[in-house]
Design a protein around this motif. Sequence first.
Motif, PDB file in Angstrom:
ATOM      1  N   ALA A 289      12.993   1.344 -16.991  1.00 31.88           N
ATOM      2  CA  ALA A 289      12.582   2.650 -16.465  1.00 31.88           C
ATOM      3  C   ALA A 289      12.437   3.661 -17.595  1.00 31.88           C
ATOM      4  N   MET A 290      13.353   3.612 -18.561  1.00 34.15           N
ATOM      5  CA  MET A 290      13.274   4.522 -19.712  1.00 34.15           C
ATOM      6  C   MET A 290      12.013   4.263 -20.522  1.00 34.15           C
ATOM      7  N   ALA A 291      11.642   2.999 -20.650  1.00 34.75           N
ATOM      8  CA  ALA A 291      10.427   2.654 -21.390  1.00 34.75           C
ATOM      9  C   ALA A 291       9.184   3.179 -20.684  1.00 34.75           C
ATOM     10  N   SER A 292       9.243   3.251 -19.355  1.00 36.05           N
ATOM     11  CA  SER A 292       8.086   3.734 -18.590  1.00 36.05           C
ATOM     12  C   SER A 292       7.935   5.252 -18.685  1.00 36.05           C
ATOM     13  N   GLY A 293       9.029   5.946 -18.961  1.00 33.65           N
ATOM     14  CA  GLY A 293       8.985   7.405 -19.046  1.00 33.65           C
ATOM     15  C   GLY A 293       8.980   8.096 -17.696  1.00 33.65           C
ATOM     16  N   ASP A 294       9.133   7.339 -16.614  1.00 33.85           N
ATOM     17  CA  ASP A 294       9.136   7.895 -15.260  1.00 33.85           C
ATOM     18  C   ASP A 294      10.512   8.491 -14.971  1.00 33.85           C
ATOM     19  N   ARG A 295      10.583   9.835 -14.928  1.00 33.15           N
ATOM     20  CA  ARG A 295      11.881  10.508 -14.791  1.00 33.15           C
ATOM     21  C   ARG A 295      12.575  10.168 -13.472  1.00 33.15           C
ATOM     22  N   ASP A 296      11.802  10.069 -12.406  1.00 32.62           N
ATOM     23  CA  ASP A 296      12.399   9.736 -11.111  1.00 32.62           C
ATOM     24  C   ASP A 296      12.984   8.324 -11.133  1.00 32.62           C
ATOM     25  N   ALA A 297      12.254   7.391 -11.722  1.00 30.71           N
ATOM     26  CA  ALA A 297      12.730   6.007 -11.813  1.00 30.71           C
ATOM     27  C   ALA A 297      13.977   5.927 -12.696  1.00 30.71           C
ATOM     28  N   ILE A 298      13.982   6.700 -13.792  1.00 29.61           N
ATOM     29  CA  ILE A 298      15.139   6.715 -14.699  1.00 29.61           C
ATOM     30  C   ILE A 298      16.373   7.216 -13.956  1.00 29.61           C
ATOM     31  N   ALA A 299      16.221   8.319 -13.218  1.00 31.97           N
ATOM     32  CA  ALA A 299      17.350   8.885 -12.474  1.00 31.97           C
ATOM     33  C   ALA A 299      17.852   7.883 -11.432  1.00 31.97           C
ATOM     34  N   ASP A 300      16.915   7.213 -10.761  1.00 31.67           N
ATOM     35  CA  ASP A 300      17.285   6.240  -9.737  1.00 31.67           C
ATOM     36  C   ASP A 300      18.064   5.075 -10.336  1.00 31.67           C
ATOM     37  N   GLU A 301      17.570   4.549 -11.451  1.00 34.90           N
ATOM     38  CA  GLU A 301      18.231   3.398 -12.071  1.00 34.90           C
ATOM     39  C   GLU A 301      19.554   3.795 -12.726  1.00 34.90           C
ATOM     40  N   LEU A 302      19.624   4.999 -13.278  1.00 32.00           N
ATOM     41  CA  LEU A 302      20.878   5.462 -13.866  1.00 32.00           C
ATOM     42  C   LEU A 302      21.952   5.591 -12.777  1.00 32.00           C
ATOM     43  N   GLY A 303      21.543   6.069 -11.613  1.00 32.86           N
ATOM     44  CA  GLY A 303      22.474   6.140 -10.490  1.00 32.86           C
ATOM     45  C   GLY A 303      22.987   4.757 -10.121  1.00 32.86           C
ATOM     46  N   ASP A 304      22.096   3.752 -10.134  1.00 33.14           N
ATOM     47  CA  ASP A 304      22.509   2.385  -9.823  1.00 33.14           C
ATOM     48  C   ASP A 304      23.511   1.861 -10.850  1.00 33.14           C
ATOM     49  N   VAL A 305      23.300   2.212 -12.128  1.00 35.00           N
ATOM     50  CA  VAL A 305      24.217   1.783 -13.191  1.00 35.00           C
ATOM     51  C   VAL A 305      25.611   2.363 -12.954  1.00 35.00           C
TER      52      VAL A 305
END
Length: 270
Positions: free
Chosen positions: A189-205
């Motif tokens: 997600a970080m590689a994609s630069g999509d902020r919403d996806a990053i926040a979503d995946e960080l929450g999962d972590v």
Amino acid sequence: MARYTLEDLLTLMARLRDPDTGCPWDLKQNFASIVPHTLEEVYELADAIEADDSAQIRQELGDVLFQVVFYSQLARERGLFGFADVVNDITAKLLRRHPHVFPDGTLDSVRGEAPPEEAQIKLRWEEIKQQERQGKSQNSVLDDVPLALPALSRAAKLQKRARNLGFDWPDVDAVMAGFKEEITELTEAMASGDRDAIADELGDVIFSAVNISRHLGLDPEAVTRAAGKKFERRFRHVEARCQEEGVNTGTEGATAQLELFWNEAKAQGL
């Protein structure tokens, strides 16, 4: 010297809310407005317990009790319930949830046999709570997990509720594998630069890290608080060493020096 009683505290609370002679600040309060103060008092109690300061624990317990008295007074003024109702309800609930201590559901009843195993007690506790939820017309075991809980504590509670229905990882190794998978998804997600996806995946972590803590029998809130305190100790050391050595922390070249001081703190067991 005479000691104040619970009745005295209830009288004091009523006086504070007296429309004619009460305290202006207390008179302005309502259920919602004192919630932040309640949370603050609970955290201060937690700090006192962590510090193992018995005198402070005693003081903070009084502050927490006063919050309960305050809510009860507000409710009594609105004709909803009073402090005695709160005491009655919690006593009745605890009697109901401890059949292994009060077999007849009364304070006078006494168990005449050896206590059950702790696992059996927890299972029965959850069965009783599930019956109570059904009585409240709740459709899910997750319905009464408070939204206002700290995020880490709420995550752990949600996971425990799901576990009671058999929805859980089999062991901590499986949880760790899931955690690594979540890290991979966050990296993508970080590689994609999509902020919403990053926040979503960080929450999962973070949610997965709570799962690890739970499977290890550790409280994620306590673990994170301890990590914060450790960081604070080490960073204070870094600040002190920078002051001693005259390091200008605003310069780019100070990074190596900061890391050196940080490693000093670690070596000293801070």
